[in-house]
Design an enzyme around this catalytic site. Structure first.
Site, short mmCIF file in Angstrom:
data_model
loop_
_atom_site.label_atom_id
_atom_site.label_comp_id
_atom_site.label_asym_id
_atom_site.label_seq_id
_atom_site.Cartn_x
_atom_site.Cartn_y
_atom_site.Cartn_z
N GLY A 41 42.87 24.75 38.19
CA GLY A 41 42.78 26.21 38.17
C GLY A 41 43.42 26.94 37.01
N ASP A 99 48.63 32.13 46.82
CA ASP A 99 47.98 32.64 48.02
C ASP A 99 48.96 32.49 49.18
OD1 ASP A 99 45.82 33.47 49.63
OD2 ASP A 99 45.06 31.46 49.88
N LYS A 127 48.19 37.03 45.59
CA LYS A 127 47.65 37.61 46.84
C LYS A 127 48.80 37.73 47.81
CE LYS A 127 43.04 35.57 47.10
NZ LYS A 127 42.23 34.64 47.89
N VAL A 149 38.41 35.26 44.82
CA VAL A 149 37.95 35.53 43.46
C VAL A 149 37.64 34.23 42.71
CG1 VAL A 149 39.07 37.78 43.17
CG2 VAL A 149 40.38 35.70 42.71
N ASP A 155 37.91 28.68 41.07
CA ASP A 155 36.62 28.14 41.51
C ASP A 155 36.27 28.47 42.94
OD1 ASP A 155 38.71 26.40 42.60
OD2 ASP A 155 37.04 25.17 43.28
P1 IMP Z 1 48.33 28.37 48.28
O1 IMP Z 1 49.01 27.08 48.51
O2 IMP Z 1 47.71 28.92 49.53
O3 IMP Z 1 49.16 29.40 47.59
O4 IMP Z 1 47.06 28.02 47.44
C1 IMP Z 1 46.94 28.23 46.13
C2 IMP Z 1 45.67 27.61 45.64
O5 IMP Z 1 44.56 28.01 46.45
C3 IMP Z 1 45.36 28.07 44.26
O6 IMP Z 1 45.96 27.27 43.28
C4 IMP Z 1 43.83 28.01 44.25
O7 IMP Z 1 43.42 26.72 43.90
C5 IMP Z 1 43.42 28.28 45.67
N1 IMP Z 1 43.00 29.69 45.88
C6 IMP Z 1 43.63 30.63 46.62
N2 IMP Z 1 42.96 31.79 46.60
C7 IMP Z 1 41.90 31.60 45.80
C8 IMP Z 1 40.84 32.47 45.34
O8 IMP Z 1 40.73 33.66 45.66
N3 IMP Z 1 39.92 31.89 44.51
C9 IMP Z 1 40.00 30.59 44.11
N4 IMP Z 1 40.97 29.76 44.50
C10 IMP Z 1 41.92 30.26 45.34
MG MG Z 2 45.08 25.93 41.94
#
Ligand code: IMP
Ligand code: MG
Length: 173
Positions: A41, A99, A127, A149, A155
């Protein structure tokens, strides 16, 4: 499948990168850093950001995955880990988006266990309202609402990473 509304233009992203880069360069003035990009990413953000830094940079990557389509599995799989010796070094961890915070929290603790001199996080998109685990983020590009997004590294199903802008993803109905 179609891509939805334009969310951040190439110009808006580049402007933010200049801002972040100036701040990072000032904060680390006189120091060297190891910039660690989380793949896939962060590849575009990472490349744009580090080429504008005004401090000496060594780079490395982590390849980790946590996501199945657009919902977090809460599980982190490591495919490639840092190979540089980060002991007593200043590490800047760079990612595209935070996220729930689950994956960054896991990676942060993993890096801290290797004894760096310092560790800071730089994330393009935040987010905030989705956060489950509280992770200290030092540099944030944009706080965004809870929308999925794509583009500029981000992606859906491994597609759209190559777009030079960020769009709200919308499935074809
Ligand atoms: P977390 O562990 O929930 O913070 O996940 C983070 C990962 O989720 C990021 O590195 C992204 O790969 C993926 N991700 C979270 N939201 C989005 C989005 O809106 N678009 C694309 N990938 C996302
Ligand atoms: Mg990622």
């Amino acid at each position: 499948m179609i891509i939805g509304k334009l969310f951040l233009t190439t110009e808006q992203i580049q402007e933010k990168i200049t801002e972040l880069s100036n701040k990072i360069s000032a904060d680390y003035d006189g120091k060297e850093i190891i910039a660690v990009g989380i793949l896939k990413g962060s590849f575009m953000f990472f490349a744009d950001l580090i080429r504008t830094l005004k401090i000496p940079v060594t780079l490395d990557f982590i390849i980790a995955s946590s996501y199945l389509k657009s919902t977090s599995t809460g599980e982190i799989k490591m495919h490639y880990d840092i190979r540089e010796d980060i002991t007593d070094k200043h590490v800047l961890l760079i990612d595209d988006i935070i996220d729930t915070g689950i994956s960054l929290n896991y990676l942060r603790e993993r890096i801290l266990s290797k004894g760096p001199a310092s560790l800071k996080l730089c994330i393009l998109l935040d987010k905030k309202e989705r956060r489950i685990v509280d992770v200290p983020v030092d540099y944030v590009g944009f706080e965004i609402p809870n929308q999925f997004v794509v583009g500029y590294g981000l992606d859906y199903d491994n597609k759209y990473r190559n777009l030079p802008y960020i769009a709200v993803f919308k499935k074809e109905t």
